[in-house]
Design an enzyme around this catalytic site. Sequence first.
Site, PDB file in Angstrom:
ATOM      1  N   HIS A  17       5.684  68.406  51.973  1.00 46.80           N
ATOM      2  CA  HIS A  17       5.675  68.511  53.436  1.00 46.80           C
ATOM      3  C   HIS A  17       6.670  67.577  54.125  1.00 46.80           C
ATOM      4  O   HIS A  17       6.357  66.928  55.122  1.00 46.80           O
ATOM      5  CB  HIS A  17       4.276  68.232  53.962  1.00 46.80           C
ATOM      6  CG  HIS A  17       3.264  69.286  53.661  1.00 46.80           C
ATOM      7  ND1 HIS A  17       3.592  70.615  53.523  1.00 46.80           N
ATOM      8  CD2 HIS A  17       1.920  69.199  53.461  1.00 46.80           C
ATOM      9  CE1 HIS A  17       2.482  71.313  53.258  1.00 46.80           C
ATOM     10  NE2 HIS A  17       1.472  70.482  53.202  1.00 46.80           N
ATOM     11  N   GLU A  39      -1.102  78.592  56.884  1.00 43.60           N
ATOM     12  CA  GLU A  39       0.235  78.065  57.139  1.00 43.60           C
ATOM     13  C   GLU A  39       1.281  79.171  56.956  1.00 43.60           C
ATOM     14  O   GLU A  39       1.633  79.521  55.833  1.00 43.60           O
ATOM     15  CB  GLU A  39       0.530  76.904  56.194  1.00 43.60           C
ATOM     16  CG  GLU A  39      -0.527  75.804  56.205  1.00 43.60           C
ATOM     17  CD  GLU A  39      -0.476  74.949  54.955  1.00 43.60           C
ATOM     18  OE1 GLU A  39       0.621  74.444  54.616  1.00 43.60           O
ATOM     19  OE2 GLU A  39      -1.525  74.789  54.290  1.00 43.60           O
ATOM     20  N   ARG A  67       5.510  71.919  48.540  1.00 44.29           N
ATOM     21  CA  ARG A  67       6.021  71.022  47.504  1.00 44.29           C
ATOM     22  C   ARG A  67       7.398  71.454  47.022  1.00 44.29           C
ATOM     23  O   ARG A  67       7.665  72.655  46.892  1.00 44.29           O
ATOM     24  CB  ARG A  67       5.041  70.975  46.324  1.00 44.29           C
ATOM     25  CG  ARG A  67       3.677  70.429  46.704  1.00 44.29           C
ATOM     26  CD  ARG A  67       2.626  70.667  45.632  1.00 44.29           C
ATOM     27  NE  ARG A  67       1.359  70.077  46.017  1.00 44.29           N
ATOM     28  CZ  ARG A  67       0.431  70.687  46.760  1.00 44.29           C
ATOM     29  NH1 ARG A  67       0.647  71.926  47.187  1.00 44.29           N
ATOM     30  NH2 ARG A  67      -0.691  70.077  47.073  1.00 44.29           N
ATOM     31  N   HIS A  82       0.212  72.803  60.496  1.00 44.67           N
ATOM     32  CA  HIS A  82      -0.796  72.533  59.472  1.00 44.67           C
ATOM     33  C   HIS A  82      -2.176  72.293  60.089  1.00 44.67           C
ATOM     34  O   HIS A  82      -2.905  71.396  59.666  1.00 44.67           O
ATOM     35  CB  HIS A  82      -0.376  71.317  58.637  1.00 44.67           C
ATOM     36  CG  HIS A  82      -0.879  71.321  57.231  1.00 44.67           C
ATOM     37  ND1 HIS A  82      -2.208  71.207  56.922  1.00 44.67           N
ATOM     38  CD2 HIS A  82      -0.228  71.437  56.050  1.00 44.67           C
ATOM     39  CE1 HIS A  82      -2.364  71.220  55.602  1.00 44.67           C
ATOM     40  NE2 HIS A  82      -1.167  71.374  55.053  1.00 44.67           N
ATOM     41  N   SER A  83      -2.546  73.117  61.059  1.00 40.28           N
ATOM     42  CA  SER A  83      -3.882  72.993  61.646  1.00 40.28           C
ATOM     43  C   SER A  83      -4.955  73.424  60.655  1.00 40.28           C
ATOM     44  O   SER A  83      -4.778  74.375  59.889  1.00 40.28           O
ATOM     45  CB  SER A  83      -3.997  73.840  62.912  1.00 40.28           C
ATOM     46  OG  SER A  83      -3.281  73.257  63.975  1.00 40.28           O
ATOM     47  N   TYR A  84      -6.082  72.700  60.693  1.00 41.13           N
ATOM     48  CA  TYR A  84      -7.266  73.042  59.909  1.00 41.13           C
ATOM     49  C   TYR A  84      -8.271  73.667  60.872  1.00 41.13           C
ATOM     50  O   TYR A  84      -8.820  72.991  61.746  1.00 41.13           O
ATOM     51  CB  TYR A  84      -7.899  71.794  59.300  1.00 41.13           C
ATOM     52  CG  TYR A  84      -7.148  71.116  58.183  1.00 41.13           C
ATOM     53  CD1 TYR A  84      -7.729  71.013  56.919  1.00 41.13           C
ATOM     54  CD2 TYR A  84      -5.907  70.522  58.379  1.00 41.13           C
ATOM     55  CE1 TYR A  84      -7.076  70.356  55.884  1.00 41.13           C
ATOM     56  CE2 TYR A  84      -5.249  69.862  57.352  1.00 41.13           C
ATOM     57  CZ  TYR A  84      -5.845  69.775  56.099  1.00 41.13           C
ATOM     58  OH  TYR A  84      -5.189  69.115  55.078  1.00 41.13           O
ATOM     59  N   ASP A 105      -5.455  77.306  47.558  1.00 38.99           N
ATOM     60  CA  ASP A 105      -4.304  76.547  48.050  1.00 38.99           C
ATOM     61  C   ASP A 105      -3.066  77.362  47.698  1.00 38.99           C
ATOM     62  O   ASP A 105      -2.140  76.857  47.078  1.00 38.99           O
ATOM     63  CB  ASP A 105      -4.264  75.153  47.419  1.00 38.99           C
ATOM     64  CG  ASP A 105      -3.281  74.209  48.121  1.00 38.99           C
ATOM     65  OD1 ASP A 105      -2.689  74.631  49.144  1.00 38.99           O
ATOM     66  OD2 ASP A 105      -3.101  73.075  47.653  1.00 38.99           O
TER      67      ASP A 105
END
Length: 347
Positions: free
Chosen positions: A106, A312, A81, A178-180, A251
Site C-alpha cells: 500500500h 477496494e 503488495r 481502503h474503507s472498512y 483477502d
Amino acid sequence: MVIRTEEVIGELNGQSVKLVRLSNNNGMEVACLNYGCTITEIRVPDRNGVIENVVLGFDTLEEYIKHSPYFGSVVGPVAGRITNSSFIVDGVHYQLPSNEGKHHLHGGPNGFDKVIWDVGNVEDESILSFTYEKVDGFAGYPGNLKVTVTYQLTNDNELIISYYATTDKKTVVNMTNHSYFNLSGAIKRDILSHELKVASDRFLPLNDSLIPTGEIAEVEGTAFDFREGRPLEDGVKSRHSQNLLVGRGYDHPLILSRNQKEEICLVEPQSGRKLTIETDEPIVVLYTSNMMKPTFTMRGVEANKYLGVCLETQHHPDAINHSSFPSIVLDEDEEYKTTTAYRFSIE
C-alpha cells in the site's frame, strides 16, 4: 443542497490536519481528514430511519497515526503488495522500502495514507478536493507525481470518489480507498451476516505472501462465487485452501465481469442498509479483516476479526510484476483517471 464544514483538529510535522464534513438533504454525512484523505465516518439511515456510522475509524488523529490498518485512507501510489518491494520499468530497476516482510504494501511506510494533502477550494460545496505532489524518488517511486482525489456527496446518498494523476517520468500508479464497511451501524455486529453480490466469474489466487500467483481461477463451485449473492460467513466456514490461507475469510482480488452496472452490492439484512458500488476499475479486492487483532479500540469497540469488510476497487495487485495483468504504468503524456461511486439505500 450539500453543506460543508471544516475545522482544524491537530498538527503533524508542522502542517494543519483538517476534518471536513459533507452533509446532504437526507441526513447522510461523510467526514474525512486531509491526513491520508481518510474517511472517518459515513453516516446513513437504516430502514427505521436511524442514522449511524457505517465505516470503521477513530475519533482522534493520534489513534489514526498509531493504530490504523488503513481505515478509510487513500492508499498508493500503488495499492496492494509488490513482490520483493521492487519492479522494473524500461529496464530500470526500482527498489522500494519494505513494510510487510520483504514486500512493499500500500505505498510503503510513507504512502499516501500517511501524508497531509492540500484541501482545494471548489465552488461546488458538494465536492471536496485533495491534492498532493509526490517528488521524484519519494518512497522509491520514480517521477514527480501530481495527484488529485475528489469526494463528492450527492442528494441521492451517493459518495463518488475520483482519482487523477500526471507524472513527468514514467512510473506506476494504482490507487484505491481502503474503507472498512460495517452496515450494522456503530459496529453493533460483525460483518459475517452481510450478504455480498459481485459480478465476477474469476478471481486471483494468492501465494503464501498473499500476492497473486499470476493464475486466474474460476469462482464456480467455490466460496468465491458471489454472482447470486452469499453471506460473507461462507468464506470463514469454507475449507478452500485460499480461504484458509488468509486466516479464514477473504483477502482476494475478484475480476469484475461488468462495470458501472451495479456490479457490487452489499446488504446487512438486519438494518436493511444496502451499499451499491459502481466503478470503471477491473478488480475489487475483497478483505474481511481477517488479520485484525484486539490490540486497540475503535470508538469504544475492541478491534477483532470480521468487524469490517473492504471493497477496494483498483487494477490487479502486483501488476507491475505480471506481464499478463493489465498495465499500471503511467507515462509522461498520459493521465491516470478512475472513478468509483458508493450508493447507500434501504432494502
